[in-house]
Write an enzyme that holds these catalytic residues in place. Structure first.
Site, PDB file in Angstrom:
ATOM      1  N   HIS A 188      46.971  17.831 -19.421  1.00  0.00           N
ATOM      2  CA  HIS A 188      46.084  17.366 -20.488  1.00  0.00           C
ATOM      3  C   HIS A 188      44.679  17.091 -19.995  1.00  0.00           C
ATOM      4  CE1 HIS A 188      48.326  17.395 -24.119  1.00  0.00           C
ATOM      5  NE2 HIS A 188      49.399  17.210 -23.372  1.00  0.00           N
ATOM      6  N   GLU A 428      44.112  51.728 -32.976  1.00  0.00           N
ATOM      7  CA  GLU A 428      43.481  51.985 -31.680  1.00  0.00           C
ATOM      8  C   GLU A 428      43.764  53.398 -31.181  1.00  0.00           C
ATOM      9  OE1 GLU A 428      44.778  48.999 -28.859  1.00  0.00           O
ATOM     10  OE2 GLU A 428      46.815  49.041 -29.612  1.00  0.00           O
ATOM     11  N   ASP A 452      40.725  50.847 -26.826  1.00  0.00           N
ATOM     12  CA  ASP A 452      41.600  52.016 -26.733  1.00  0.00           C
ATOM     13  C   ASP A 452      41.141  53.126 -27.680  1.00  0.00           C
ATOM     14  OD1 ASP A 452      43.456  51.553 -24.695  1.00  0.00           O
ATOM     15  OD2 ASP A 452      44.443  50.036 -25.918  1.00  0.00           O
ATOM     16  N   CYS A 499      38.901  43.874 -33.152  1.00  0.00           N
ATOM     17  CA  CYS A 499      39.175  42.932 -32.063  1.00  0.00           C
ATOM     18  C   CYS A 499      38.861  43.518 -30.689  1.00  0.00           C
ATOM     19  CB  CYS A 499      40.605  42.419 -32.128  1.00  0.00           C
ATOM     20  SG  CYS A 499      41.821  43.697 -31.842  1.00  0.00           S
TER      21      CYS A 499
HETATM   22  C1  PEP Z   1      41.673  47.361 -27.742  1.00  0.00           C
HETATM   23  O1  PEP Z   1      42.298  48.328 -27.299  1.00  0.00           O
HETATM   24  O2  PEP Z   1      40.536  47.431 -28.245  1.00  0.00           O
HETATM   25  C2  PEP Z   1      42.281  46.021 -27.693  1.00  0.00           C
HETATM   26  C3  PEP Z   1      41.722  44.986 -28.293  1.00  0.00           C
HETATM   27  O3  PEP Z   1      43.412  45.866 -26.968  1.00  0.00           O
HETATM   28  P1  PEP Z   1      43.450  45.807 -25.354  1.00  0.00           P
HETATM   29  O4  PEP Z   1      42.035  45.718 -24.873  1.00  0.00           O
HETATM   30  O5  PEP Z   1      44.263  44.613 -25.001  1.00  0.00           O
HETATM   31  O6  PEP Z   1      44.118  47.089 -25.028  1.00  0.00           O
HETATM   32 MG    MG Z   2      44.410  48.210 -26.854  1.00  0.00          MG
END
Ligand code: PEP
Ligand code: MG
Length: 542
Positions: A188, A428, A452, A499
């Site tokens: 913590h 991706e 990806d 993401c």
């Molecule tokens: C991606 O491929 O953009 C992604 C967010 O996953 P990772 O980078 O973990 O492959």
């Molecule tokens: Mg990925």
């Protein structure tokens, strides 16, 4: 100049004098008493007093670090009501005729040992909470003032370890940074340090008493502390500190503000995390949710295949802490660059195009079900989104959904509580982007994994530094696939986020907003700069 290294908890630079803190050491005699009643009374009044202190610490921590970080003091208050613990101490006073101090040390030590013996690192770290309460009880019984940790001037605090209550008691206006010899990243103290965003390193084995009063620079970025640093180092790290302070001002200015463009268009700005220990960064940076919890780190951080229960605890902790924010957990994306010994994966010539992510999960059904069951059980504790990585076909999504439904049925039969979840997939691969209309019928959301997506669209191995000069992160083919995915999603009421790293590329923010992206999920440190960028855009102007 001396340099000592440790493990980073919070980055950043602090410059100033060191204060070495030594907790009081109590001599506890084994001298027996004839009458246990006065000892039982002393024990009881100390217990009540410590409960009051913990309540006051809870209120202080709520103000300084937020409700989530403060929760530990509520847990402490409850621990002090634990019948097993109280009875164990009373028995020592009554049966062995020992004094209250002795009974506290013995009773609390036994309980701390019980936690240390558990397998789960989370529970192991709870032994520090019991130690903390023991010391608080001994402080009261010995009449010691627990507030005397710091001196009167601002300092970098160096200690063997700090209990959560000691961390909260600290006067933050006098605290430049923290260095401890012990501690774990689950403790913590680490969690509080993160939510206070204070440069902190732990497990610094070389700390020494004679550092007290010496001038030092704590470099949280490089996990080290320089004692009596050279002038060159002072100059360069002071410049770095000033740069950080500028960014800090940006942070303060934007915290709590909406991620809305000048013309009133709102986008959600989420954070990417790797596990429960990143939750503090989500809070400090005011992310509106988690857009990508890379659950494979739960597997990578484990020596053996994590059990359903271990996974459930990790997911539950994140969901509970961040509720009601949406937390999107991606199912295990192992393979390619992320290998794990206990998975016994064969070496492949083309791992990025090989047996990875959903391909492993769909062929190792028990392994996949363990994770899905853990996720479904955790969904009762917050607002969960689940997404599947490396999708290339409709069939894969339907197979995933079927296995998920099977897990739901099993849990319903077992009477387990399960909440609602949003279901999504990562886009991706170019294949997924090109059939996004069909895929959108199956799920609530898409999340574009641009790392990806770029690799597979441009045929550029993301692990191969030699071909990086051939890579163009703004390649029109990638941008076109992103646009197609967003449009397809929206045609079917499926919201679309990004993401991958491209989401944090501020030169593309306006492009993504114009494409209609609903959410951008970036590393926690990029959340506020991205919010700033969004707030400077006017979509009504061409
Ligand atoms: C991606 O491929 O953009 C992604 C967010 O996953 P990772 O980078 O973990 O492959
Ligand atoms: Mg990925």
């Amino acid at each position: 100049m001396k340099v000592a290294t440790g493990t980073k908890i919070v980055g950043g630079i602090s410059i100033g004098k060191i204060r070495v803190y030594k907790p009081p050491v109590y001599e506890i005699s084994e001298e027996k008493t004839e009458d246990p009643i006065p000892e039982l009374n002393r024990f009881e009044s100390a217990r009540v007093k410590v409960q009051e202190q913990q309540h006051a610490l809870y209120e202080k921590a709520v103000k300084e670090a937020g409700e989530d970080s403060a929760a530990i003091f509520e847990a402490h208050e409850m621990m002090l009501d634990d019948d097993d613990l109280i009875d164990a101490c009373k028995e020592i006073m009554v049966e062995q005729k020992q004094k209250a101090e002795y009974a506290v040390r013995q009773g609390f030590d036994n309980m701390a040992q019980m936690f240390r013996d558990m397998d789960d690192p989370y529970f192991q770290a709870r032994s520090a909470d019991v130690e903390d309460l023991k010391n608080a009880m001994l402080d009261v019984l010995f009449g010691n003032d627990p507030d005397s940790i710091q001196g009167s001037e601002p300092s970098i605090l160096v200690a063997e370890d700090l209990a959560p209550s000691e961390t909260v008691r600290l006067d933050k206006s006098l605290l430049l940074g923290l260095v401890t010899r012990e501690g774990s990243s689950n403790s913590h103290t680490a969690i509080l340090a993160r939510s206070l965003n204070l440069p902190t390193i732990i497990q610094c084995k070389d700390i020494a008493d004679d550092w007290d009063g010496q001038f030092a620079i704590l470099d949280g970025y490089n996990s080290c502390i320089y004692i009596e640093p050279t002038q060159d180092l002072v100059d360069s790290l002071t410049a770095k500190q000033k740069e950080d302070q500028k960014k800090e001002a940006l942070l303060l200015e934007l915290k709590g503000k909406p991620s809305t463009t000048i013309d009133g268009h709102q986008v959600r700005v989420f954070a990417n995390i790797g596990g429960p220990s990143d939750v503090g960064a989500v809070q400090v940076n005011d992310a509106e949710g988690v857009g990508l919890f890379r659950s494979e780190f739960v597997y990578l951080n484990s020596k053996a295949d994590p059990t359903e229960e271990e996974q459930f605890q990790a997911y539950k902790r994140v969901l509970e802490t961040l509720a009601p924010k949406l937390v999107i957990i991606r199912t295990c994306d192992i393979g390619a660059d992320k290998t794990i010994d206990y998975m016994n994966l064969d070496k492949e010539d083309n791992p990025a195009l090989g047996y990875r992510a959903i391909r492993i999960c769909l062929t190792r059904k028990d392994f996949f079900k363990r994770q899905l069951r853990a996720l479904l059980r955790a969904s009762a504790y917050g607002n969960l989104g689940v997404m599947f990585p490396m999708i290339t076909s409709l069939r894969e999504v339907r197979d995933c959904k079927e296995i998920l439904a099977e897990c739901k049925r099993e849990l319903a039969n077992e009477g387990a509580e399960v909440g609602n979840i949003e279901l999504g997939i990562m886009i991706e691969t170019p294949a997924a982007a090109l059939i996004a209309d069909d895929l959108a019928e199956e799920v609530d959301f898409f999340s574009l994994g641009t790392n990806d997506l770029t690799q597979y669209t441009c045929a550029i191995d993301r692990q191969n530094a030699k071909i990086e000069p051939f890579s163009d992160p703004h390649h029109p083919a990638v941008l076109k696939l992103i646009q197609m995915t967003i449009e397809a999603g929206h045609r079917h009421n499926t919201w679309v986020g990004i993401c991958g790293e491209l989401g944090a590329d501020l030169s593309l923010t306006e492009t993504f907003l114009r494409m209609g992206v609903d959410e951008l999920s970036v590393n926690p440190k990029s959340v506020l700069p991205l919010r700033k960028q969004i707030r400077s855009i006017d979509l009504s102007k061409e």
